[in-house]
Design an enzyme around this catalytic site. Structure first.
Site, short mmCIF file in Angstrom:
data_model
loop_
_atom_site.label_atom_id
_atom_site.label_comp_id
_atom_site.label_asym_id
_atom_site.label_seq_id
_atom_site.Cartn_x
_atom_site.Cartn_y
_atom_site.Cartn_z
N GLU A 68 20.99 -44.69 -49.75
CA GLU A 68 21.99 -43.94 -49.17
C GLU A 68 22.93 -43.85 -49.25
OE1 GLU A 68 20.95 -43.00 -45.53
OE2 GLU A 68 18.96 -43.14 -45.45
N HIS A 339 21.99 -49.43 -40.69
CA HIS A 339 21.13 -50.50 -41.31
C HIS A 339 21.80 -52.06 -41.24
CE1 HIS A 339 17.00 -48.76 -41.98
NE2 HIS A 339 17.72 -47.85 -41.66
#
Length: 504
Positions: A68, A339
């Protein structure tokens, strides 16, 4: 392949970029950066800080996989800050919106490729975006030394997100096919005698079918489970974890033992909207009680490691694992991503009697014994492909494919029927415009408007049903053939194989 836990402390890595001697240890890091352009909050500030943290890490990471990281500007910012410790890097291109994958390395990248997943979401699920980003496997062949086998093949990926719980997840067939694909790539690297490093956001729980499939279908091991074999297999609220009868872990325990990279209490992006507003808008830091229960924290990010088996002169072991990038942004006080990063240190040991191993490759068990290995526990005894799964597992995958094919064929029929119906509806509207145009212009306008919307929707369904779904069904046929062929090989081999068989 053998990955064992060791307890000796890691040593500080150097920053030498050219060497003829392979390293004795490698520090690996993987992180989902949450860097979606226009969508992710404070994207530029967070990714800039991620680059800074990588640059000042001590000891520094030597192989890094990012997911990402959507914009090349963010990647270039990270590259510029980390160039002194990670002089080699590759930003991978794929899909309509980009692949979001990048690999950074201390050692030279000899080759790279971007392998797109044949099954990867649907264009109709535009609000989810998996199909548009073109998910796949970013691979890099990293030269560690001058020897023929001094090579690490690094695979960085981001699997399709789960939107429901297994086994009712409507995308479980996609994620299973993706797990099969990356396992196949990693197995091929191991068969070439290379060190295998698979990392990324796999969007799966340790108890999931995809997690079991990857370790059964390729000679790799989950680095976190090597060090923490009794760590959680899901969030405390998940039935699969509740069946273990473990108490709800604390936030600190989830970080230190369970490796919860997502949804934990320490990650500010998983807080309530009210707490996020207090943190970001009012500038009020909010402390987290590490002893408080953390029922939602789970592990979605992984580092898989495998050596080249008996073909390789070196045996790699997992020395340590930990979560990193858990500190907040120094001024914004938010987490650097939604995350946390996973970091692992692997160490190398020389296999004795290399020449004997190479000359007796067909007698893997004998070679493993000559190397001082235990034939019962040493996975280097064989790397025979497609023999690690039980026939029941193959049948489960085939049934999963058939169930999904039935669903897709039904949807394709409805979409094509809608396209044909839209043609007749549009023709009818045009006839109505012709009859009413002079006397009832407002009716003609309504009919023309309805005709345009109807035909546009019909064209879209026709393209999806006739082109996309046909392509998807053909990819499913290829996947089924591979599974059936693997099952036949497994049956011919008597269902054996040196690797642990997959347990349902």
């Amino acid at each position: 392949m053998s990955v064992t836990a060791q307890t000796s402390p890691p040593s500080t890595a150097t920053t030498t970029t050219t060497t003829t001697t392979p390293p004795t240890q490698i520090r690996i890091l993987t992180l989902n950066c949450w860097g979606l352009k226009y969508i992710s909050k404070l994207r530029h500030e967070r990714l800039t800080e991620i680059g800074r943290r990588l640059a000042i890490a001590s000891p520094p990471p030597e192989i890094v996989g990012l997911q990402e990281c959507w914009t090349q500007a963010d990647y270039e910012s990270i590259r510029e800050q980390t160039r002194h410790i990670l002089p080699y890097g590759k930003f991978y291109f794929g899909g309509i919106w980009g692949a979001g994958l990048a690999i950074l390395s201390r050692w030279p990248i000899e080759e790279s490729s971007m392998v797109g997943y044949p099954l990867n979401g649907r264009p109709t699920a535009f609000f989810r975006g998996d199909w548009y980003v073109g998910k796949g496997v970013a691979s890099a062949r990293v030269r560690l030394g001058a020897g023929a086998h001094d090579v690490a093949e690094v695979f960085c990926t981001h699997l399709h997100a789960p939107y429901e719980r297994e086994p009712n997840d409507s995308y479980i067939c996609h994620r299973t096919a993706q797990a099969w694909e990356i396992a196949k790539l990693m197995r091929g690297a191991a068969e070439r005698g290379h060190l295998v490093i698979g990392l990324g956001d796999f969007n799966m729980l340790p108890a999931s079918f995809a997690h079991q499939l990857i370790q059964a279908h390729s000679p790799v091991r989950d680095a976190w489970q090597v060090i923490h074999p009794d760590s959680s297999v899901g969030a405390a609220i998940d039935p699969v974890e509740q069946r273990r009868g473990k108490p709800v872990p604390s936030a600190e325990f989830n970080l230190r033992v369970n490796g919860a990279t997502c949804d934990g209490r320490f990650n500010t992006w998983r807080w309530s909207k009210e707490d996020q507003k207090r943190l970001l808008r009012r500038g009020k830091d909010i402390a987290v009680d590490g002893d408080a229960p953390c029922p939602r924290g789970k592990r979605l990010d992984y580092i898989f490691v495998g050596d080249g088996g008996y073909r390789a002169p070196h045996k790699w072991s997992v020395q340590s694992v930990q979560l990193s990038m858990t500190e907040r942004h120094p001024t914004l006080r938010c987490s650097l991503s939604d995350h946390f990063a996973v970091e692992a240190v692997i160490t190398r040991s020389l296999v004795e009697h290399v020449s004997k191993i190479e000359t007796e490759g067909d007698h893997a068990s004998t070679a493993a014994g000559a190397a001082g290995g235990d034939n019962e526990n040493d996975d280097r005894a064989t790397l025979a492909p497609n023999t690690a799964l039980t026939p029941e597992t193959y049948d489960k995958i085939i049934e999963m494919i058939h169930k999904y094919v039935r669903r897709e064929r039904s949807q394709r029929r409805w979409r094509l029927a809608h396209f044909i119906a839209s043609v007749f509806v549009s023709i009818g509207c045009m006839v109505g415009v012709w009859w009413t145009g002079d006397h009832l212009p407002y009716v003609a306008f309504i009919l023309l408007f309805v005709s345009t919307l109807n035909f546009g929707a019909g064209i879209l369904d026709g393209l999806i049903g006739g082109l996309f779904m046909s392509s998807e069904l053909r990819a499913l046929k290829e996947f089924e053939w591979e599974v059936r062929n693997a099952r036949q090989i497994a049956e011919a081999a008597g269902g054996g194989g040196g690797q642990s068989k997959m347990v349902e």
